[in-house]
Write a protein that holds these residues in place. Structure first.
Motif, PDB file in Angstrom:
ATOM      1  N   ILE A 136       0.851  -1.221   0.060  1.00 48.86           N
ATOM      2  CA  ILE A 136       0.068  -0.157  -0.041  1.00 48.86           C
ATOM      3  C   ILE A 136       1.028   1.231   0.006  1.00 48.86           C
ATOM      4  CG2 ILE A 136      -1.698   1.287   1.496  1.00 48.86           C
ATOM      5  CD1 ILE A 136      -3.095  -0.869   0.138  1.00 48.86           C
ATOM      6  N   SER A 137       0.556   2.282  -0.927  1.00 49.68           N
ATOM      7  CA  SER A 137       1.146   3.494  -0.874  1.00 49.68           C
ATOM      8  C   SER A 137       0.198   4.203  -0.162  1.00 49.68           C
ATOM      9  CB  SER A 137       1.472   3.892  -2.049  1.00 49.68           C
ATOM     10  OG  SER A 137       2.149   5.305  -2.037  1.00 49.68           O
ATOM     11  N   ASP A 138       0.189   4.884   0.939  1.00 48.67           N
ATOM     12  CA  ASP A 138      -0.779   5.524   1.749  1.00 48.67           C
ATOM     13  C   ASP A 138      -0.924   7.058   1.423  1.00 48.67           C
ATOM     14  OD1 ASP A 138      -2.753   6.678   3.477  1.00 48.67           O
ATOM     15  OD2 ASP A 138      -1.994   5.127   5.223  1.00 48.67           O
ATOM     16  N   GLU A 139      -2.051   7.515   0.658  1.00 42.32           N
ATOM     17  CA  GLU A 139      -2.088   9.052   0.499  1.00 42.32           C
ATOM     18  C   GLU A 139      -3.181   9.666   1.071  1.00 42.32           C
ATOM     19  OE1 GLU A 139      -2.276   9.553  -3.863  1.00 42.32           O
ATOM     20  OE2 GLU A 139      -0.722   8.331  -4.173  1.00 42.32           O
ATOM     21  N   ARG A 140      -3.867   9.060   2.205  1.00 41.48           N
ATOM     22  CA  ARG A 140      -4.930   9.463   3.191  1.00 41.48           C
ATOM     23  C   ARG A 140      -4.790  11.027   3.477  1.00 41.48           C
ATOM     24  NH1 ARG A 140      -5.763   4.281   6.762  1.00 41.48           N
ATOM     25  NH2 ARG A 140      -3.415   4.059   6.817  1.00 41.48           N
ATOM     26  N   ASP A 141      -3.392  11.265   3.756  1.00 41.55           N
ATOM     27  CA  ASP A 141      -3.296  12.886   4.113  1.00 41.55           C
ATOM     28  C   ASP A 141      -3.526  13.520   3.026  1.00 41.55           C
ATOM     29  OD1 ASP A 141      -2.906  11.974   6.782  1.00 41.55           O
ATOM     30  OD2 ASP A 141      -0.831  11.999   6.684  1.00 41.55           O
ATOM     31  N   LEU A 142      -3.186  13.157   1.863  1.00 42.57           N
ATOM     32  CA  LEU A 142      -3.278  14.270   0.784  1.00 42.57           C
ATOM     33  C   LEU A 142      -3.128  13.292  -0.606  1.00 42.57           C
ATOM     34  CD1 LEU A 142      -2.991  17.229  -0.583  1.00 42.57           C
ATOM     35  CD2 LEU A 142      -0.709  16.681  -0.448  1.00 42.57           C
ATOM     36  N   LEU A 143      -4.219  13.776  -1.386  1.00 41.81           N
ATOM     37  CA  LEU A 143      -4.409  13.009  -2.794  1.00 41.81           C
ATOM     38  C   LEU A 143      -3.280  13.530  -3.641  1.00 41.81           C
ATOM     39  CD1 LEU A 143      -5.997  11.016  -4.397  1.00 41.81           C
ATOM     40  CD2 LEU A 143      -7.643  12.508  -5.050  1.00 41.81           C
ATOM     41  N   LEU A 144      -2.628  12.817  -4.262  1.00 37.54           N
ATOM     42  CA  LEU A 144      -1.265  13.421  -4.857  1.00 37.54           C
ATOM     43  C   LEU A 144      -1.382  13.725  -6.456  1.00 37.54           C
ATOM     44  CD1 LEU A 144       1.375  11.398  -2.809  1.00 37.54           C
ATOM     45  CD2 LEU A 144       0.472  13.828  -2.486  1.00 37.54           C
ATOM     46  N   ASP A 145      -2.421  13.083  -6.923  1.00 38.05           N
ATOM     47  CA  ASP A 145      -2.656  13.000  -8.628  1.00 38.05           C
ATOM     48  C   ASP A 145      -1.531  11.823  -8.961  1.00 38.05           C
ATOM     49  OD1 ASP A 145      -3.432  13.463 -11.110  1.00 38.05           O
ATOM     50  OD2 ASP A 145      -2.999  15.747 -10.930  1.00 38.05           O
ATOM     51  N   THR A 146      -1.638  11.752 -10.373  1.00 44.62           N
ATOM     52  CA  THR A 146      -0.809  10.512 -10.807  1.00 44.62           C
ATOM     53  C   THR A 146       0.744  10.727 -10.782  1.00 44.62           C
ATOM     54  OG1 THR A 146      -0.939  11.706 -13.120  1.00 44.62           O
ATOM     55  CG2 THR A 146      -2.755   9.858 -12.290  1.00 44.62           C
ATOM     56  N   GLY A 147       1.170  11.709 -10.782  1.00 48.72           N
ATOM     57  CA  GLY A 147       2.472  12.143 -10.795  1.00 48.72           C
ATOM     58  C   GLY A 147       3.028  11.872  -9.622  1.00 48.72           C
ATOM     59  N   GLY A 148       2.419  12.859  -8.486  1.00 50.07           N
ATOM     60  CA  GLY A 148       2.707  12.822  -7.225  1.00 50.07           C
ATOM     61  C   GLY A 148       2.708  11.439  -6.600  1.00 50.07           C
ATOM     62  N   GLY A 149       1.665  10.705  -6.889  1.00 51.21           N
ATOM     63  CA  GLY A 149       1.378   9.268  -6.360  1.00 51.21           C
ATOM     64  C   GLY A 149       2.392   8.413  -6.844  1.00 51.21           C
TER      65      GLY A 149
END
Length: 237
Positions: A75-88
């Motif tokens: 899992i890559s957890d982005e619960r704090d901030l949705l990072l878009d495809t590049g940031g993700g």
């Protein structure tokens, strides 16, 4: 071969189904979209996948804890901030830096041969290979006569961006599946968390080879609307 699976989206077009569950867990033919994506990667020979989560993330984490695959799934957890495809993708770089990898949208269903797609990429000189189709879309990637990315066009607004000069270009719609070399991380903006992979590709295309992989002969569907969900269910039946 490793892969990144995008599963963090809000799924607003699939409401009311996504009011109580993440889009990646919406079922088609009795199986969640995320499972269909992961099984597809598994069959292609993927040895590990990392799945990003944001909206109703606990449901995806709990679902993965109850299901097993013949590959590592993290899992890559982005619960704090949705990072878009590049940031993700950048957040998951620690898992993907050792070899070329696949990127796969969890709301895509296709019979495309992912193993062949990956083989074609690693045997080429491309920094990234993008699966594309000649279909109607609101946004298009533009490719020159050699199949190299040279720009982008918004069909609704008329906005167009040029990545490299081209005598002529062909518009093709992105299929949400890419094969990428780890060197792509060198082209990502420093100090920025939220950004799109399309922006990264357009910047990189000025000096690097970003190749098209047309796959119009394959069955493909973006399961982002209730209508598409019905079509996918009929196809799987």
């Amino acid at each position: 071969m490793k892969a990144m699976v995008f599963a963090a989206g809000l799924g607003t077009r699939l409401q009311p189904l996504t009011l109580t569950r993440p889009k990646a867990l919406v079922e088609v033919g009795g199986k969640p979209l995320l499972e269909i994506a992961l099984r597809n990667l598994e069959r292609a020979g993927c040895t590990g996948a990392i799945v990003n989560v944001h909206y109703l993330a606990d449901q995806i984490i709990n679902w993965l804890s109850r299901h097993s695959f013949d590959m590592e799934v993290l899992i890559s957890d982005e619960r704090d901030l949705l990072l878009d495809t590049g940031g993700g993708l950048l957040k998951a770089a620690w898992f993907l830096r050792d070899a070329p990898f696949l990127v796969y949208n969890s709301d895509i269903i296709t019979d495309m041969n992912l193993a062949e797609f990956y083989r074609r990429h690693i045997s080429s000189d491309a920094l990234a290979t993008l699966a594309v189709r000649r279909r109607s879309s609101s946004r298009y990637l533009l490719f020159d006569e050699n199949g190299l990315l040279c720009g982008w066009r918004n069909a609704k607004t008329g906005e167009e961006r040029t990545a490299r000069p081209a005598a002529a270009s062909e518009p093709m719609a992105f299929s949400g599946i890419h094969a990428v070399n780890p060197a792509i991380f060198d082209f990502m903006p420093a100090g920025q968390q939220v950004f799109s992979m399309i922006d990264v590709y357009l910047q990189a295309a000025a000096t690097q080879l970003i190749r098209a992989y047309p796959h119009d002969a394959d069955w493909w569907l973006d399961v982002g609307t209730p209508e598409a969900l019905k079509k996918a269910a009929e196809r799987l039946r």
